[in-house]
Every structure is written in C-alpha cells, then in structure tokens.
Motif scaffolding. Sequence first.
Motif, PDB file in Angstrom:
ATOM      1  N   ALA A  99      -3.574  -2.113  -3.079  1.00 19.40           N
ATOM      2  CA  ALA A  99      -3.548  -3.495  -3.551  1.00 19.40           C
ATOM      3  C   ALA A  99      -3.373  -4.477  -2.399  1.00 19.40           C
ATOM      4  CB  ALA A  99      -2.420  -3.678  -4.546  1.00 19.40           C
ATOM      5  N   PHE A 131      -5.518   1.783 -12.190  1.00 17.73           N
ATOM      6  CA  PHE A 131      -5.786   2.395 -10.894  1.00 17.73           C
ATOM      7  C   PHE A 131      -4.655   3.346 -10.474  1.00 17.73           C
ATOM      8  CE2 PHE A 131      -8.374  -1.444 -10.863  1.00 17.73           C
ATOM      9  CZ  PHE A 131      -9.601  -0.898 -10.541  1.00 17.73           C
ATOM     10  N   THR A 136      -9.616   4.895 -13.330  1.00 15.20           N
ATOM     11  CA  THR A 136      -9.630   6.358 -13.190  1.00 15.20           C
ATOM     12  C   THR A 136     -10.110   7.082 -14.439  1.00 15.20           C
ATOM     13  OG1 THR A 136      -7.305   6.437 -13.902  1.00 15.20           O
ATOM     14  CG2 THR A 136      -7.759   6.316 -11.527  1.00 15.20           C
ATOM     15  N   GLY A 154     -14.210   0.764 -12.638  1.00 12.21           N
ATOM     16  CA  GLY A 154     -13.693   1.546 -11.533  1.00 12.21           C
ATOM     17  C   GLY A 154     -12.366   2.223 -11.823  1.00 12.21           C
ATOM     18  N   ASP A 166      -0.943   4.538  -2.491  1.00 12.60           N
ATOM     19  CA  ASP A 166      -1.876   4.421  -3.613  1.00 12.60           C
ATOM     20  C   ASP A 166      -3.277   4.851  -3.177  1.00 12.60           C
ATOM     21  OD1 ASP A 166      -0.013   3.531  -5.388  1.00 12.60           O
ATOM     22  OD2 ASP A 166      -0.442   1.401  -5.056  1.00 12.60           O
ATOM     23  N   THR A 167      -4.012   5.416  -4.119  1.00 11.86           N
ATOM     24  CA  THR A 167      -5.409   5.759  -3.824  1.00 11.86           C
ATOM     25  C   THR A 167      -6.291   4.513  -3.893  1.00 11.86           C
ATOM     26  OG1 THR A 167      -5.731   6.293  -6.154  1.00 11.86           O
ATOM     27  CG2 THR A 167      -5.158   8.115  -4.666  1.00 11.86           C
ATOM     28  N   HIS A 168      -5.831   3.464  -4.604  1.00  9.02           N
ATOM     29  CA  HIS A 168      -6.541   2.188  -4.684  1.00  9.02           C
ATOM     30  C   HIS A 168      -5.574   1.112  -4.173  1.00  9.02           C
ATOM     31  CE1 HIS A 168      -8.770   4.688  -7.545  1.00  9.02           C
ATOM     32  NE2 HIS A 168      -9.808   3.868  -7.370  1.00  9.02           N
ATOM     33  N   SER A 175      -1.345   3.167  -9.900  1.00  9.65           N
ATOM     34  CA  SER A 175      -0.583   2.766  -8.728  1.00  9.65           C
ATOM     35  C   SER A 175       0.742   3.519  -8.657  1.00  9.65           C
ATOM     36  CB  SER A 175      -0.318   1.258  -8.760  1.00  9.65           C
ATOM     37  OG  SER A 175       0.551   0.879  -7.707  1.00  9.65           O
ATOM     38  N   ASN A 197       0.823  -1.220   0.000  1.00  7.84           N
ATOM     39  CA  ASN A 197       0.000   0.000   0.000  1.00  7.84           C
ATOM     40  C   ASN A 197       0.854   1.265   0.000  1.00  7.84           C
ATOM     41  OD1 ASN A 197      -2.285  -1.583   0.040  1.00  7.84           O
ATOM     42  ND2 ASN A 197      -2.538  -1.475   2.276  1.00  7.84           N
TER      43      ASN A 197
END
Length: 738
Positions: free
Chosen positions: A497, A510, A644, A642, A493-495, A512, A482
């Motif tokens: 893993a 996403f 971006t 989902g 990351d905003t998403h 990363s 993360n």
Amino acid sequence: MPPRSDEPRRDPTTGSRRGPSRAGRGGDPRTGEPGIGGISDARAYTPRGRTIRESGEERAGGREERAGQRRNPRAGRSGDPFRPALQVLDGGRAGARAGRREAAPVARAGVIRTVPTRPRWVDDDEEELAPPRRRAGGRAPRRPDRPVPRRPARKPRRPPKLAEPRRRLRLGTMLVLALFVTIGIRLVFLQAVDTPAYAGGGIDSRLTRVDLPAPRGAIVDRTGAPLARSVEARYVFADPTQVKDRATTARLLSPLLGVPASELAEKMKRRGLPGGGESQFQYLARGVDIPKAKQIEALDLAGIGTHRDERREVPGGDLAANLVGFVSQDMNGLEGLEARYDDVLQGKDGRRVYEAGQGDLDAPIPGGYSQTTPAKPGSSLVLTIDRDLQYQVQQVLGRQMAQTRGSVGAAVVLDVATGEVLAQASHPSYNAANPEPSRPTDREDAATSFVVDPGSVHKAITFGAALQEGVITPDTTLPIPNTVIMGDTTFADTHPANGRRMSLPGMMAFSSNVGTIKIADELGRDRLIDYQKRFGLGQPTGEGMPGEASGRLLPADEWSGSSYGSVPIGHSVDATPLQMAAAYATIANNGTYVQPHLIKEVISGADGKRTPAGPPVTRPVLSPANAAALRTILEAVTTVDGATGVAAAVPGYRVAGKTGTGWRLVDGEKQPGEVGSFIGMAPAEKPRYVVAVFVWSPGGEGGTVAAPAFREMMGFTLRHYRVPPSGGKAPKFEVFPR
C-alpha cells in the motif's frame, strides 16, 4: 404170621383161650365176674391212638367212680342203666376201666400193663396219676390206711404266649402305608420339583439350535438413498477332514469364487489344533452371491458347504467413502461412521431352539419344545449428506486435484441455518466396497483430520472480533506501510500500500498482513484468543466422525514477540478445514455459531421409529449488524479488480469469502509446500450455504486450485437447491479512499 388181635389167645398161665368180652369189658358173661381183657383192653390203657383230653377224662371218670363206690358200695354192682350205651359211645373204654378196677385184686401171671407217661404240661392239680396195675401174683396193692405220697405242688407252667395277629396286621399295614407315602412324596418331587432338571437332561440331546442373524443397519443420505447397506449372502466353507481331492475341489470352485485354485487348495489343507485334533472348519469365501452359492451346492463336493452370511454393500463405491467407512467380514465397523456408530448399527442376533428328531427324522417335532428369540436388526443412520451434492463435490475436487501431484484436498458444504453437513469430500479417496487395496492415508477424512495453518482465511476472525469489540467500524481506514516488524520477524504485504490509507474491504481484498496485524494489536492478545474459541477453534466440532482433530490455539503464555504478528494472520494456529468452515458459517448465520453435524436422525431397526439427532450446540459470537458488515467486507475479495479471490466468483450470485495460504502440519511439524484455501458464502446478501476448499500441494499450486474448485461447488449447490440468483450487484468498494 402173627395172630390177629380178634382171634382167641391162650393164657400162658392156664393155657385156655380167651377172646373179646361180650357182657362187658373184661367180664365173664356167664358168671358176671370180671375177667382178663384181650388186646383191645390193653389198647384202652395205652396212650396210643388217644388224645390227652380222652386220657384226662378217663382218669377223672375213674376218680369219680371210686368216690361213688365209697359212698355207695352197691352202685357198682347194680350199675347205671345207661352205662352200656355210654360204653358203646366211648368205645368200650369206660367198661374196661370199671372191669379193670373190679379185677384189680385178681392178678394174672405173665401180663404186664403199661401206664402212659403223663405229659409234662399236664397240671398236677387237675388229676392224679392212676396207680400202676399189677400183674396177678405180684406185690399186693398199698393198704388204704397208708398215705399215698404226693409230689410237692409246683407252679403251673403257662404255655408260650403266641403273637397277637391283630398287632401284626396293624404293623404290616403301617409299613405298607409308609412305603406308599414315601413313593408318593418322591413322585411329587419328580413331577413338580425335579421336573426341569430331568426333562432338561433328556431333551438337551434332541434340541437343535439355529442362529438368526440380525442384519446390520443401513447408512442412508438425507433423502433415504443408501450409502451403505447389508444384503443377504452366503459364505463357503470347507471341512478339511472330509475333503477327498483337494486339487479337483479347488479347480471346480475357483471360477465360481474368483479365487485362485492354489489358494483354495492351501486353505483346504489339514491343520492340527493346539488342544489336539484337527480343524474341521475353514472359510473359503465370504459374502458370496446366493446364485453362485446354489451352483456350489449343486456340485455336491465332499467337505464343502455354504451357510447364511451378510455382505455390506456400498452402492456408490467411493461415494462418501471417507465418511461412511467400511466393516470387517464379521460385520464390525472398522473405519468412518461404521466404526463410530457401530453399537447403533450392529444388530443383536436371535436364536431358534426346537426339538428335532435324529437321523432321517431330523425335523421339528410337532408339539415338541420350541422357543424363538427374534433377531433385533440394527438401527439405520440418516445422514445430513445429500448424495447428489456429495457426488458432484467429489467430482469437482478430483478434477482440480488432478492438476497437482501428491496433493491432499478437502471440501465441505454446510447449511448455514442448521449446521448440517451437506457434503464432505476428501482426496484421495478409495472404494469402500473393496478397501483392502487402498492405503491407510487414502481412507482418512481430510476435513476432520487435515491439520493446517489456515493462513489468511483466519483474518475474517480477527476482523470480526475487532468489529464486535468496537476496535474498528465498517468505515475505518488505516495507513498501511509495506512491512511491520513484530519481535524478530518482519511481516510484509504481497500487494504493498506504500503507506496509503486502506479501507477494510481493501485490506481484505488484497489480504493485507500489515493492516490485519495493526488491527489485532489494537484488539489485544487475550481478546483475540477469546474470539478464536468462540468461533470454534482449538476444540473438535463433534460432527460425528471418529478421530476428529481438535487443532490447537497458541496459549497466551507461549506468545513470543513474533506471535503478535503471526497469530492474527492465521499462523501459529492449528485448525481443520471443518473448523474453519464452521467459523465462516457463523458469519453467514448473523453471528450465531451452529455446531456442524452429520447425523440427522436414527431409524430403529425393530419398529422403524425415527429419533432425531440431538440439537446442535449454538452460541452467539457476533451481533447481526457486525456479521452483516463483515460479510460486506468479504464481498470485496471476489469483486474488486485484482483481488485475491476473483476466480471464486459465481455468476449471478453475490459471493463473500476469503482466500488463504498456509502450511500443512504433521505431528506439529511443518511440511514442504503450501496449503491453498478458499472459504465463501452465497448469496452474500442472505447466505444459505458455506463452501470451504483446502488443497495442500508439495509444489505450492494449491492457491490456483482452491478458488476455481469453490466456484464450481458453490454454483452447483445453489442450482441444486434452486436458490434464486442475487437481486442486486455487490457494492462498489474503494480500496484507497480519499
């Protein structure tokens, strides 16, 4: 009354009368003896009425006669039978001389004979002076045996030598000829050598000079539609020294010029000049329409006049205004392409000089001096811009930017294969036909002057360099935590893993940060910097706009620990929207960089010859296979649920692209708010066009604006150029492969 000379006179000694001789001069006709002559005899012995020649001849004759008498004493008595005739012819002088000589011994009292004085110029060798005659009873003559005293011989005087007439004639002729030769030479110089000077001195006062303005070249789009052009107009001027009533004149001109009467009256005030005198010229208005100028001329106002002028016309108003720019009233480029290519667009004025009369005869003199230097119109620029596409891009950008306040936006549309800029819009914009009310920042071209930290759109460069260097393959998967710490900075990351393995498409979908930093760490600092340069960052593109920003790459010696985390994800990097659009066009063009450019060709104003712009700079960056693989990875951004960039998807077309979030930099300083961006290409299977949208908003709403704006712009572009929809669908991507 005195007695006449021919009347008998009495002898004072004898008292007898005597008259003229009949038998001979001075002789008695009855006795033959010589007598005493009368007044006529006296005249014969005086020089009065006789010439020198006659006197000389008489004396010479007397000497010969005396010599003859000595040789022949009887000759005098017998006489010459022709003597009377000669005496008559000689006026009786010979006889008188003989009579006087014969009567010399006989003297008469009371009679005095005078002998003429010998002229001074008579030579002594030519004659002897006759002995003076004596009166009767006077002194006896000199005896013959006594020598007669003679004067000493003198050298004869020559008479003064007179001037030679022929010499005077020659001298006079030479002087006259010399005078004529001098005059002739002077005439030759006047006619052949000095002619231009004298002729010019006289003709200058009769010459009229008229400037022939050269129209400025036009700026047109790729189809020839005008974006800016020059049209003939008039300027209105005033001579303040001739204006009689300023208030009335200003009131009459105000409605025609659209200028307040008070302002016009102020311009018509008399003003002194620094060097003395008064100003006789003042502009009242420039670029006035010809019909209005004719109405002003019809008013016939004292001190008011019009003259030929040129007005720059921008048909679209704000259409491509930030690109085209504007000019001054004197037709000098001040902003945009008008300033950058001013030397190409600017024409060269001509001039007509002719000989004209004066006063009421102020018209060209037939056959007089006349010379015309034709004006050379400026060349025209043909841009790569498509006017219709430019208009639509500006409209879309304006609508989307209306959702944010105080924002700045830029949009660029590139032709992938050629590098031609098909549209380049900025927000805010302004009206190039009337630029005065606008602010300087409104007139900037955001695509080339808007410097940002590009953010996540830079990740495509990091992935492309890793693919090309073999650090990763399209099938590479990596466990992604993360967060990651680089130096003193933690990157997350905003998403998240949560440590799972992610595919490259998943990392891109996403966005990363951790996955990108791990790939860049394998790539290395130096190789990453090298690929940034290959993609065109850190230097101006040379598109053609003046004042283009170069951006800045962080040099290797300035990298800190955190730089290894910030640079790969697009921070600590300064770039412009146009630079980033060109980098994505490299990916779309099978890995070959093509320099973006605005100028398609130049049309000569003199002969209409078309000269294509120089070829753009190109260089290979990625292999076609790696470029194709990277495009596929980028497709996940608009297709994965989902992701971006789902909002950027264009119906019917496969789209590859990337979202980004960065910061705006002004003089190297980070500004509040965020820069949201989206750069994509379509159709993804064989891209034709790249569209880049950057929006800075103080409130950070740029991310919500950029993707939808891209969708509208790309959709219109594909339809405008009639690009067929994609034949297939984008591949299915696994974000977390098993």
